[in-house]
Design a protein around this motif. Structure first.
Motif, PDB file in Angstrom:
ATOM      1  N   PHE A 203      24.610  55.392  27.358  1.00  0.00           N
ATOM      2  CA  PHE A 203      24.065  54.051  27.191  1.00  0.00           C
ATOM      3  C   PHE A 203      24.939  53.285  26.200  1.00  0.00           C
ATOM      4  CE2 PHE A 203      20.710  56.836  28.530  1.00  0.00           C
ATOM      5  CZ  PHE A 203      20.088  56.115  29.539  1.00  0.00           C
ATOM      6  N   PHE A 204      25.090  51.999  26.433  1.00  0.00           N
ATOM      7  CA  PHE A 204      26.022  51.222  25.623  1.00  0.00           C
ATOM      8  C   PHE A 204      25.413  49.902  25.176  1.00  0.00           C
ATOM      9  CE2 PHE A 204      26.918  49.934  30.019  1.00  0.00           C
ATOM     10  CZ  PHE A 204      26.839  48.554  29.929  1.00  0.00           C
ATOM     11  N   ALA A 205      26.000  49.345  24.135  1.00  0.00           N
ATOM     12  CA  ALA A 205      25.636  48.017  23.653  1.00  0.00           C
ATOM     13  C   ALA A 205      26.901  47.307  23.210  1.00  0.00           C
ATOM     14  CB  ALA A 205      24.650  48.111  22.491  1.00  0.00           C
ATOM     15  N   ILE A 236      33.809  40.857  19.274  1.00  0.00           N
ATOM     16  CA  ILE A 236      33.079  41.721  20.200  1.00  0.00           C
ATOM     17  C   ILE A 236      33.040  43.131  19.623  1.00  0.00           C
ATOM     18  CG2 ILE A 236      32.904  42.600  22.555  1.00  0.00           C
ATOM     19  CD1 ILE A 236      32.899  39.596  22.528  1.00  0.00           C
ATOM     20  N   SER A 237      31.837  43.706  19.528  1.00  0.00           N
ATOM     21  CA  SER A 237      31.676  45.106  19.139  1.00  0.00           C
ATOM     22  C   SER A 237      31.198  45.893  20.355  1.00  0.00           C
ATOM     23  CB  SER A 237      30.671  45.245  17.998  1.00  0.00           C
ATOM     24  OG  SER A 237      29.359  44.880  18.442  1.00  0.00           O
ATOM     25  N   MET A 238      31.510  47.183  20.388  1.00  0.00           N
ATOM     26  CA  MET A 238      31.068  48.055  21.484  1.00  0.00           C
ATOM     27  C   MET A 238      30.674  49.401  20.899  1.00  0.00           C
ATOM     28  SD  MET A 238      34.214  47.458  24.174  1.00  0.00           S
ATOM     29  CE  MET A 238      35.047  45.866  24.291  1.00  0.00           C
ATOM     30  N   ASP A 247      21.025  55.205  17.889  1.00  0.00           N
ATOM     31  CA  ASP A 247      21.262  54.014  17.066  1.00  0.00           C
ATOM     32  C   ASP A 247      22.382  53.126  17.608  1.00  0.00           C
ATOM     33  OD1 ASP A 247      19.311  54.874  15.282  1.00  0.00           O
ATOM     34  OD2 ASP A 247      20.750  55.954  14.049  1.00  0.00           O
ATOM     35  N   TYR A 248      22.773  53.319  18.872  1.00  0.00           N
ATOM     36  CA  TYR A 248      23.955  52.605  19.366  1.00  0.00           C
ATOM     37  C   TYR A 248      23.784  51.087  19.335  1.00  0.00           C
ATOM     38  CZ  TYR A 248      21.443  52.278  23.856  1.00  0.00           C
ATOM     39  OH  TYR A 248      20.524  52.021  24.842  1.00  0.00           O
ATOM     40  N   ILE A 249      22.576  50.588  19.563  1.00  0.00           N
ATOM     41  CA  ILE A 249      22.371  49.128  19.528  1.00  0.00           C
ATOM     42  C   ILE A 249      22.496  48.615  18.101  1.00  0.00           C
ATOM     43  CG2 ILE A 249      20.689  47.279  19.880  1.00  0.00           C
ATOM     44  CD1 ILE A 249      19.640  48.815  22.295  1.00  0.00           C
TER      45      ILE A 249
END
Length: 649
Positions: A203-205, A236-238, A247-249
């Motif tokens: 999962f990504f943000a 832009i952060s990823m 805690d990725y978000i």
């Protein structure tokens, strides 16, 4: 613009497709920018975004199938053996996870009329891509793009020489079945989230922040907009669940720390981010300086695409098509570009370079954009040590460690062997089971062996004994697998005992004509097997001399003396190179007709490069045979892919 012609890619028009766009990256994050003046497109990547989570793909009937295949090969029933492989040895399902893009950033710029005196460039000295032009009113614009390793941000700076002229919108987007949400979370921040769907997937943000000097900033739908600003900064952060867990978000939004949020002057912030990025990048890039005399007759000042076209010559003019065209500095530019791509796609803490580095626009990319380890992944890293970028190779060993854990199970359950095995392909998770159902590639068992030789090569360049001690077990355990897996054959060594061969084996990704007149891939041993194993077992011997009693497994336990005795025996009973009747090097362990004499792989020349079995000084007769082998490949149409041309060179 006074830039070195051997450290600058530049063009006078926008990119027409993905392959002509400009790559930027920091190892983990990547973007391809097309350079549109009015509409700019960035294809975005983060290196841990794959199509799903871990899977157990081991075929439960593999060991049974291997025994049947060995018997059929002994009876020279090649076709029947290969049918068994498709049924009992291929992975279940056949394919591992594949690499996927994060999404796409689109920017719409407002200016008067058309873009004039347009220029798109990538400066290899500072790893900054630029788009420059002026409009019909004479207003000049500059867009600078880089991906910062220290800040872990994609940075896009937009400037003008006239106050109040910066107007654009920026939106992040993706495929409908792939992303979850895309909306404002603050007045100048959009949060874009998604994932690969499965419970144990990735999962990504991505966070997108817009800062402006004067003017106004607002969110409209899933876009950020700036109006009448003097200057703007888009960040832009990823982040993904692989690196950051649940805690990725929060981590993606935390990249916009108080120093960024509280910046009083974005010009100062932009310059600080760029200076920090350049200092970090140049600490790697500036280690090597390569130069040649400019013999282009002034052509080195041309745009990069025109220089490449010029070097090809004019095929439409019979008098000109054979004219020798010179441009030494284009070769230097290519060398520097290779080092740039290494730094941009592989840094400590990132994943190693896959089939496309890190840059991929497709949900289903060619060959899954995985790690193809029967040549491509290794080839990616051939320049890394000799160009003084050794730390950029560390992600390769991290992946090998991940694959080791999977490979132990595959070795035991598929083959009944100790140690670990990897086949011709790896995914992000280190899935070591056979990939795909393509006979000449799928059932190759030397993936771990070839990758493990990079440990010794890395040590030879760095002389880092701690590194060798840390990763030694990956070489040792690869050898253990072959102690158990190798089989005696009908050919005998100098002591009268049989040579040991890999059975079944394939020579990637080639085929031959069997005695029955059929096309076959399976065989009892081939030259590439012998050469890779010669290197691997030799490197273990050398490592032991250096490390002494410090040769330990991954838990720190010393290896048994019996292992080294077995390794010595194997090394003495690997088949030596032989020649065909025409003087070329034998690819299989016996001379057989080739189905495709101009095949793109030249696997049997591993010992010439990157291996160490053949050299002009050590065995000139084998070097001459290698020369004839290359000539035969080329005369029959070999070198028709870019990577195979590189190997031939």
């Amino acid at each position: 613009m006074n830039k070195s012609t051997d450290e600058l890619l530049w063009y006078t028009k926008e990119a027409s497709d993905f392959n002509s766009a400009l790559p930027v990256g920091n190892g983990r994050m990547g973007a391809m920018l097309f350079g549109g003046a009015a509409k700019e497109i960035f294809k975005l990547n983060e290196d841990s975004i794959y199509s799903g989570g871990k899977r157990n793909r081991i075929n439960p009937r593999a060991y049974e199938g291997m025994q049947e295949i060995r018997q059929l090969l002994a009876e020279e029933k090649i076709e029947e053996a290969e049918k068994i492989a498709f049924q009992k040895m291929q992975g279940v399902p056949p394919n591992a996870r594949h690499y996927m893009p994060l999404g796409e950033l689109t920017m719409y710029h407002g200016f008067t009329g058309k873009a004039r005196e347009y220029r798109r460039s990538l400066d290899l000295r500072d790893a900054v891509a630029r788009v420059e032009f002026h409009d019909d009113a004479g207003v000049s614009y500059l867009r600078e793009v880089f991906v910062s390793y220290p800040a872990q941000l994609l940075v896009i700076s937009v400037k003008s020489d006239t106050p109040g002229k910066i107007d654009f919108s920026a939106a992040l987007d993706g495929r409908d079945d792939y992303y979850d949400d895309n909306r404002p979370v603050e007045k100048n921040i959009i949060l874009y989230t998604g994932g690969t769907g499965s419970r144990d997937g990735i999962f990504f943000a991505a966070g997108m922040m817009l800062l402006a000097k004067n003017g106004t900033v607002e969110t409209i739908g899933n876009a950020l907009q700036v109006h009448h600003a003097d200057e703007a900064l888009l960040l832009i952060s990823m982040e993904t669940s692989f690196y950051q867990g649940e805690d990725y978000i929060q981590k993606a939004l935390a990249r916009f720390d108080m120093k960024i949020r509280g910046a009083r002057d974005i010009s100062v912030l932009a310059e600080k981010l760029k200076a920090q990025h350049i200092e970090d990048y140049q600490s790697l890039y500036s280690r090597v300086k390569f130069s040649l005399k400019d013999n282009s007759g002034g052509a080195s000042a041309l745009p990069t695409d025109q220089r490449i076209t010029r070097l090809k010559g004019n095929a439409d003019d019979d008098k000109e098509c054979h004219k020798l065209i010179h441009d030494n500095q284009l070769g230097v530019l290519y060398f520097n570009y290779g080092r740039y791509l290494m730094i941009a796609a592989s840094r400590p803490g990132s994943q190693p370079m896959n089939l496309q580095g890190i840059w991929n626009e497709d949900m289903w990319p060619a060959w899954g954009c995985r790690f193809t380890i029967n040549i491509n992944t290794e080839m990616n890293y051939w320049p890394v040590n000799m160009t003084s970028l050794s730390e950029c190779e560390l992600p390769l060993f991290t992946l090998l460690e991940r694959a080791y854990k999977r490979g132990l199970e595959v070795a035991q359950k598929m083959y009944g062997c100790r140690g670990y095995v990897i086949h011709h392909n790896l995914d992000f998770w280190g899935d070591a089971a056979p990939q795909d159902n393509w006979l000449p590639g799928t059932y190759w068992v030397l993936g771990a062996a070839w990758l493990a030789t990079h440990i010794w090569e890395h040590f030879e360049y760095t002389q880092n004994k701690d590194f060798l001690k840390r990763y030694y077990y990956l070489m040792h355990e690869a050898c253990l697998f072959f102690v158990d897996f190798l089989q005696p054959c009908d050919l005998t060594a100098s002591d009268g005992k049989p040579y040991l061969v890999i059975n079944p084996s394939v020579s990637p990704e080639n085929s031959y004509v069997t005695k029955a007149g059929q096309v076959g891939a399976f065989t009892e041993g081939c030259e590439m097997d012998n050469m890779i194993l010669t290197d691997l077992f030799t490197f273990v011997q050398k490592s032991r001399k250096i490390l002494g009693n410090e040769v330990c497994d991954d838990k720190g336990k010393s290896y048994k003396e019996a292992d080294f005795e077995a390794f010595d025996y194997v090394l003495k009973h690997l088949k030596k190179p032989e020649l065909n009747k025409d003087g070329s090097l034998m690819e299989w362990n016996t001379e057989v007709p080739e189905v495709e004499p101009g095949h793109r792989h030249i696997s049997h020349l591993y010992g010439l490069y990157p291996g160490h079995s053949i050299s002009l000084e050590k065995n000139p007769e084998l070097a001459e045979a290698a020369k004839k082998t290359l000539k035969k490949r080329l005369e029959n149409g070999g070198g028709h892919t870019g990577w195979s041309q590189a190997w031939i060179i």
